[in-house]
Design an enzyme around this catalytic site. Structure first.
Site, mmCIF file in Angstrom:
data_model
loop_
_atom_site.group_PDB
_atom_site.id
_atom_site.type_symbol
_atom_site.label_atom_id
_atom_site.label_comp_id
_atom_site.label_asym_id
_atom_site.label_seq_id
_atom_site.Cartn_x
_atom_site.Cartn_y
_atom_site.Cartn_z
ATOM 1 C CG HIS A 229 -0.444 6.581 4.621
ATOM 2 N ND1 HIS A 229 -1.825 6.808 4.543
ATOM 3 C CD2 HIS A 229 0.214 7.682 5.483
ATOM 4 C CE1 HIS A 229 -2.022 7.650 5.635
ATOM 5 N NE2 HIS A 229 -0.937 7.953 5.970
ATOM 6 C CG ASN B 196 -1.953 1.120 1.107
ATOM 7 O OD1 ASN B 196 -2.476 1.538 0.289
ATOM 8 N ND2 ASN B 196 -1.997 1.818 2.358
ATOM 9 C CG ASP C 175 -2.718 4.055 6.812
ATOM 10 O OD1 ASP C 175 -2.777 3.374 5.875
ATOM 11 O OD2 ASP C 175 -3.334 4.964 7.129
ATOM 12 C CB SER D 89 5.279 5.421 3.922
ATOM 13 O OG SER D 89 5.918 6.744 4.571
#
Length: 222
Positions: free
Chosen positions: A113, A111, A149, A140
């Protein structure tokens, strides 16, 4: 490189898909992956159009037709698994994933972020950085775990916060960095340089990564 030697990937999106576009363009150059499908949870989003223009199969699975997160994620897993990916890429997928979903794909979900994690999890990161008067901001890439997260961070790119920045100008500069570090992290995974071990630690080139790879504002990426 033939498709048999490329890493099979599925991308999940909820919106514009600019990171998806960066990944598609990297794939058209030399990123060794095959994007087997792009799945959206909303219809008529730009990201799905980007995929179609690139000749990539698309699918829509609306969360609005399911009674709860568990039933939606179960259907989503079934759809994803029909494409047999080795990596899931979340590119602006605005859903909180259930623990069962995360465990099913443990070590196989990346993912992005828009903050320098662990700072500023959640939403509105750019305004929160300005409100805190931080001098550095960034993006990130992390492995997805059950902590929102909170999965182990692989790579970060920093940007300087300028005195005349607002949330929009800061977001635009962070997005430029996102478009560079996401294909890079995916490349590391595809080349088997990057993984997450059974203890949830990042392994890079056969060694545990004690801290993320960090690109300072002046560093070139890639």
């Amino acid at each position: 490189m033939n498709s048999a030697s490329k890493l099979p990937v599925v991308v999940l999106i909820s919106g514009n898909g600019s990171n998806l576009q960066a990944i598609i363009e990297a794939t058209e150059e030399n990123l060794p992956i095959e994007i087997r499908a792009v799945i959206g949870n909303l219809p008529d989003i730009i990201g799905l159009q980007r995929a179609k223009l690139a000749g990539i199969e698309t699918a829509i699975l609306s969360h609005k037709t399911f009674p709860d997160r568990e039933s939606y994620d179960h259907a989503l897993m079934k759809l994803i698994d029909s494409y047999a990916p080795d990596l899931l890429v979340l590119a602006g997928f605005m859903r909180i994933l259930t623990p069962g979903f995360v465990r099913h794909y443990a070590g196989r979900v990346l993912n992005i972020h828009p903050s320098l994690l662990p700072k500023y999890t959640g939403l509105n990161t750019h305004q929160r950085v300005l409100d805190a008067q931080d001098r550095l901001h960034g993006a990130s890439i992390h492995f997805v775990t059950e902590d929102l997260d909170g999965g182990p961070v692989v790579v970060q790119a920093q940007v300087r916060v300028e005195t005349d920045d607002n949330a929009e100008s800061l977001a635009a500069r962070v997005l430029q960095k996102e478009h560079l570090i996401y294909p890079l992290a995916i490349r590391w995974f595809a080349e088997k340089r990057l993984s997450m071990d059974e203890k949830g630690k990042v392994v890079m080139d056969g060694k545990r990564l004690e801290k993320p790879v960090v690109f300072a504002p002046q560093d070139s990426i890639g």
